[in-house]
Design a protein around this motif. Structure first.
Motif, PDB file in Angstrom:
ATOM      1  N   SER A 153      55.220   2.107  52.209  1.00 61.75           N
ATOM      2  CA  SER A 153      56.153   1.330  52.871  1.00 61.75           C
ATOM      3  C   SER A 153      57.596   1.765  52.669  1.00 61.75           C
ATOM      4  O   SER A 153      58.288   2.028  53.621  1.00 61.75           O
TER       5      SER A 153
ATOM      6  N   GLN B 184      54.665   2.513  58.465  1.00 62.26           N
ATOM      7  CA  GLN B 184      55.121   2.286  57.140  1.00 62.26           C
ATOM      8  C   GLN B 184      55.924   0.868  57.270  1.00 62.26           C
ATOM      9  O   GLN B 184      55.794   0.041  56.260  1.00 62.26           O
TER      10      GLN B 184
ATOM     11  N   HIS C 199      59.789  -4.777  54.581  1.00 64.31           N
ATOM     12  CA  HIS C 199      60.012  -3.368  54.061  1.00 64.31           C
ATOM     13  C   HIS C 199      61.409  -3.217  53.853  1.00 64.31           C
ATOM     14  O   HIS C 199      61.782  -1.983  53.574  1.00 64.31           O
TER      15      HIS C 199
ATOM     16  N   TYR D 187      52.574  -0.640  48.747  1.00 62.00           N
ATOM     17  CA  TYR D 187      53.740  -1.016  49.276  1.00 62.00           C
ATOM     18  C   TYR D 187      54.822  -0.199  49.064  1.00 62.00           C
ATOM     19  O   TYR D 187      55.679   0.260  49.809  1.00 62.00           O
TER      20      TYR D 187
ATOM     21  N   TYR E  16      53.114  -1.760  57.126  1.00 64.61           N
ATOM     22  CA  TYR E  16      52.502  -2.202  55.807  1.00 64.61           C
ATOM     23  C   TYR E  16      53.591  -2.916  54.953  1.00 64.61           C
ATOM     24  O   TYR E  16      53.334  -3.801  54.071  1.00 64.61           O
ATOM     25  N   GLY E  17      54.999  -2.749  54.876  1.00 67.97           N
ATOM     26  CA  GLY E  17      56.029  -3.342  54.090  1.00 67.97           C
ATOM     27  C   GLY E  17      55.928  -4.743  54.763  1.00 67.97           C
ATOM     28  O   GLY E  17      55.833  -5.576  54.014  1.00 67.97           O
TER      29      GLY E  17
END
Length: 533
Positions: free
Chosen positions: A320, A487, A379, A316, A490-491
């Motif tokens: 991210s 990114q 994120h 993370y 994923y966050g």
């Protein structure tokens, strides 16, 4: 209750007399214990360091080797699975052979696995050598706990458990920082993270040879190889199914039926084998005791907390949030500080009072609270808030992890100390293995959904991506807008896996609440064994 357990231990068949150095015939002094612990604590440092160093370097490793999210998960899962499967075997061997020699063998296996992993040219090769590394780690983690139980009484073990907490904290802080510096240094690179623990392991071998002197059991040996085979096959089949289902093949498919059916059959065969083996690797009689059964159930849930948080937190922060491996290591310090503080303080207080359940209950509640707070991150989460969430989680893990082992060691008969200690470590590692595999699959699925939504909502993005199937393997080469989408995805997906961890933490709370508290014994494992003869 305590007298009942002592009676059972006394009634148990007495093993053959042990051969021990003179200084081990009586109760060890504080200085002797610290001397004996020096090599073992350094070995534990190597074990924890190897996990934290690699987990922080994984985003860089997988990106450079063009690996996928499932391969990212399996670099970790392979080590945990090998460690999990071998832990009961190491524990059983500790009841039959020299504990000192076994710790040294496990360190050598770890060194060889680490050196070969650093030479890997593909993710598949890396995963294979990580299996060998995991075999060594399983021995180190289980055998140190077993050796401590042999030397130190449960009542006194609290003060020394604080030392393990301190070692864990140093390794957890130092690992990401060392790993970050190595990865960020161009002339060293990520391969060096597999070599950094080797010098410490060599020093640990020397210290163990000079300082650790424990009784050596000499009797006929029966190793349950068939049980170990069924156990490894069953767990492996189920974990591979979780990783591949929904991607490589549908959830409802022939492959699913074969893997799940085969895995369950192997588990059943393992249970049947354990009832007939003369020296089972997981003695089923241990589960007749309520404390042992509930502590093992709680350990599985705590295993998710230990391994899941470290593996996916590093991903993370780097994937991210865009932080370097070094910065990502620094940002995990609040969790480590909480773990160090709570493990040390709770260990001291348990030694003074002889009571331990209140710390387990409080710690498990904090684990649930910590994961619940982490489930809200995305994120854009404020890093100060993230630090607070991690601190809460660290305090909870520090109060529960070592004390669950202590509760079991205090309950079982002296002849079962090795098997019981390794059983707790085994199921904790199993929980971590299942957690990392399942949470990795959930993360991969959620990231895929978010990326697909982002591609659909951005004109021309799908054409720029060339495919709707995006992930870590595309991060290095993707255009800036697509890289940003990966990114952000994923966050925003990471919170979901922490929510699942919080739900599993509730299981640990429920199990711990129903554990019956027994006042801590004042005799070491060796003293109890001698008295039972």
């Amino acid at each position: 209750m305590t007298s009942t357990i002592d009676a059972r231990a006394a009634a148990a068949p007495a093993p053959a007399p042990d051969v021990a150095p003179a200084e081990q015939q009586g109760r060890m002094t504080h200085r002797q214990i610290l001397s004996a612990l020096s090599g073992m604590l350094l070995a534990m440092f190597v074990a924890f360091l190897s996990s934290t160093v690699v987990s922080n370097a994984l985003p860089t490793i997988i990106t450079e080797l063009r690996g996928s999210q499932s391969q990212y998960t399996w670099v970790v899962t392979a080590t945990l699975l090998a460690s999990t499967a071998s832990t009961p075997i190491w524990g059983k061997l500790a009841d039959l052979f020299s504990k000192k020699l076994l710790i040294q063998i496990s360190i050598v296996v770890f060194i060889v696995g680490s050196m070969l992993a650093g030479l890997a040219q593909s993710v598949e090769t890396l995963i294979a050598w990580r299996v060998l590394q995991g075999l060594g780690l399983g021995g180190i983690q289980a055998l140190v706990q077993i050796a401590m139980a042999a030397m130190i009484s449960p009542r006194e073990r609290g003060r020394y458990s604080g030392l393990i907490g301190a070692v864990m904290a140093v390794a957890t802080v130092g690992g990401p920082l060392i790993g970050g510096v190595l990865v960020d240094t161009s002339w060293l690179g990520w391969r060096s993270v597999f070599y950094v623990g080797v010098p410490f392991a060599v020093v640990a071998l020397v210290l163990l040879q000079r300082t650790l002197h424990l009784p050596v059991t000499k009797r006929e040996v029966h190793i349950d190889y068939l049980g170990a085979t069924f156990l490894t096959a069953g767990v492996s089949a189920l974990l591979i199914w979780v990783t591949l289902a929904g991607g490589t093949f549908p959830w409802w498919s022939l492959e699913t039926a074969l893997m799940v059916g085969g895995g369950l059959l192997a588990v059943v065969a393992f249970l049947v084998t354990e009832t007939r083996a003369s020296e089972p690797i997981v003695p089923l009689r241990l589960f007749r005791d309520r404390t042992t059964t509930l502590a093992i159930l709680a350990s599985m849930a705590i295993g998710v907390a230990m391994f899941g948080s470290s593996v996916f937190l590093g991903q993370y922060l780097q994937i991210s949030r865009g932080y370097s491996p070094t910065a990502a290591g620094l940002l995990t310090i609040p969790m480590v500080a909480g773990l160090l503080l709570s493990s040390t303080v709770s260990g001291i207080l348990i030694t003074r009072s002889g009571r331990w359940k209140r710390f387990l209950v409080a710690g498990s509640l904090l684990v649930v609270a910590g994961f619940g707070l982490l489930s809200t991150i995305d994120h854009e989460t404020n890093l100060v808030l993230l630090g607070v969430f991690l601190f809460v989680l660290g305090v909870g893990i520090g109060m529960t992890m070592q004390n669950l082992v202590l509760a079991v060691q205090n309950t079982v008969a002296a002849r079962d100390l090795g098997a019981a200690s390794s059983a707790v470590a085994f199921f904790r590692s199993l929980g971590g293995t299942i957690g990392v595999s399942v949470l990795g699959a959930v993360l991969s699925s959620r990231v895929g959904d978010l990326i697909a939504q982002g591609l659909a909502g951005t004109p021309g993005a799908a054409q720029a991506a060339g495919s709707g199937d995006l992930g870590l393997a595309d991060l290095a080469d993707a255009p800036a807008p697509i890289r940003n989408l990966i990114q952000v995805s994923y966050g925003d997906a990471t919170g979901r896996i922490f929510l699942i961890s919080a739900v599993l933490g509730v299981v640990a709370v429920a199990a711990i609440v129903f554990i019956r508290e027994i006042a801590l014994r004042t005799e070491s494992g060796d003293e109890r064994m001698a008295r039972s003869r």
